[in-house]
Design a protein around this motif. Structure first.
Motif, PDB file in Angstrom:
ATOM      1  N   UNK A   1       9.550   7.753   6.356  1.00 14.37           N
ATOM      2  CA  UNK A   1      10.887   7.834   5.762  1.00 14.37           C
ATOM      3  C   UNK A   1      10.806   7.570   4.267  1.00 14.37           C
ATOM      4  N   UNK A   2      10.008   6.564   3.899  1.00 15.05           N
ATOM      5  CA  UNK A   2       9.846   6.232   2.480  1.00 15.05           C
ATOM      6  C   UNK A   2       9.164   7.355   1.703  1.00 15.05           C
ATOM      7  N   UNK A   3       8.390   8.167   2.410  1.00 17.45           N
ATOM      8  CA  UNK A   3       7.707   9.291   1.762  1.00 17.45           C
ATOM      9  C   UNK A   3       8.602  10.520   1.659  1.00 17.45           C
ATOM     10  N   UNK A   4       9.826  10.409   2.208  1.00 26.22           N
ATOM     11  CA  UNK A   4      10.774  11.504   2.091  1.00 26.22           C
ATOM     12  C   UNK A   4      10.901  12.387   3.309  1.00 26.22           C
TER      13      UNK A   4
ATOM     14  N   UNK B   1       0.813  -1.203   0.000  1.00 28.40           N
ATOM     15  CA  UNK B   1       0.000   0.000   0.000  1.00 28.40           C
ATOM     16  C   UNK B   1       0.849   1.257   0.000  1.00 28.40           C
ATOM     17  N   UNK B   2       0.254   2.354  -0.426  1.00 28.95           N
ATOM     18  CA  UNK B   2       0.927   3.658  -0.438  1.00 28.95           C
ATOM     19  C   UNK B   2      -0.020   4.726   0.089  1.00 28.95           C
ATOM     20  N   UNK B   3       0.565   5.804   0.606  1.00 26.19           N
ATOM     21  CA  UNK B   3      -0.198   6.996   0.954  1.00 26.19           C
ATOM     22  C   UNK B   3      -0.390   7.827  -0.302  1.00 26.19           C
TER      23      UNK B   3
ATOM     24  N   UNK C   1      10.893  15.601  10.938  1.00 22.94           N
ATOM     25  CA  UNK C   1       9.509  15.467  10.505  1.00 22.94           C
ATOM     26  C   UNK C   1       8.902  14.155  11.005  1.00 22.94           C
ATOM     27  N   UNK C   2       9.681  13.076  10.884  1.00 22.85           N
ATOM     28  CA  UNK C   2       9.209  11.779  11.375  1.00 22.85           C
ATOM     29  C   UNK C   2       8.846  11.843  12.852  1.00 22.85           C
TER      30      UNK C   2
END
Length: 254
Positions: free
Chosen positions: A193-196, A91-93, A201-202
């Motif tokens: 993290x995968x979203x950059x 899945x992805x956001x 921010x995390x």
């Protein structure tokens, strides 16, 4: 709960929930096929599993591509001879409001990954699961039962995944195949993290989730893996078409 000689296919298994599910089933004796796009991370998961049990079948693939989807199912059955459990976890956001210029681009990407790929993989795997009277578990999200700003695509995809599971559970029931859904709340993975997102921010995102959680905690992927193990086991033989929420009370707060 022994899954000795069972064959389990897990998508989105290169990290997080998918990796934890693959490891948990392998620890219980299953032959596991792990699927993901990130080869390096798949290798790490494979090595982690191989430390305690047999090495899994590693399939580097993009679930949104039909040729890859066919290869995923075919390679799994070719390697192990059958399929007992399908875990649709990939899945992805998608960050967009409906008024944004890229709204439809984001919507198509999210829907293709989060729902269409699950539909197509389930279609391809159906004959094998009927032969083994197996299980399908879809990893959804509490986002399917609530809405968030700039998440219309993601929330819609998860709501669709929930209802897809209920619809096919009825189709599969006479054939002895059970279908269930797990809807987690926030789970500590590398998704942001995968979203950059950078480290600051995390941390801000996880702190915000922690504050919103009635139980004041964020789940570990192993908690979702334990629930998947239960739902695929004989202990859940009478459960199909159900959605299990594991969210530390987030829906209550929302």
């Amino acid at each position: 709960m022994s899954f000795s000689n069972k064959v389990v296919l897990v998508t989105g298994a290169s990290s997080g929930i998918g990796a934890a599910i693959a490891l948990k089933f392998a620890e219980e004796g299953a032959n596991v096929a792990i699927v993901g796009r990130k080869v390096d991370k798949l290798k790490n998961v494979s090595e982690d599993i191989a430390k305690v049990v047999n090495k899994p079948l590693v399939i580097a693939a993009d679930v949104t591509k039909e040729d890859d989807a066919r290869r995923i199912v075919n390679d799994t059955v070719k390697q192990f001879g059958k399929l007992d459990v399908l875990i649709n976890n990939a899945g992805v956001f998608g960050d967009a409001a409906i008024t944004d210029a890229n709204a439809l681009t984001v919507f198509d990407q999210v829907m293709n990954t989060n729902i269409r790929s699950a539909v197509y993989l389930t279609h391809l795997a159906s004959k094998h699961l009927i032969e083994t009277k197996g299980n399908i578990i879809n990893i959804s999200s509490v986002a399917g039962q609530m809405v968030r700003e700039r998440r219309f695509a993601y929330c819609t995809s998860k709501a669709a995944l929930d209802h897809f599971a209920r619809a096919i559970a009825l189709d599969f029931a006479p054939k002895g195949v059970r279908v269930n859904t797990i809807s987690p709340g926030p789970v500590k993975t590398d998704i942001f993290e995968n979203m950059g997102a950078n480290k600051e921010m995390e941390k801000a995102i996880w702190d915000q989730f922690l504050e919103r959680s009635p139980l004041k905690r964020i789940s570990d992927p192993s908690e979702i893996a334990n629930l998947a193990l239960f739902l695929a086991s004989e202990k859940a033989v009478g459960i199909t078409g159900s959605t299990y929420v594991s969210d530390n009370g987030m829906l209550l707060a929302h």
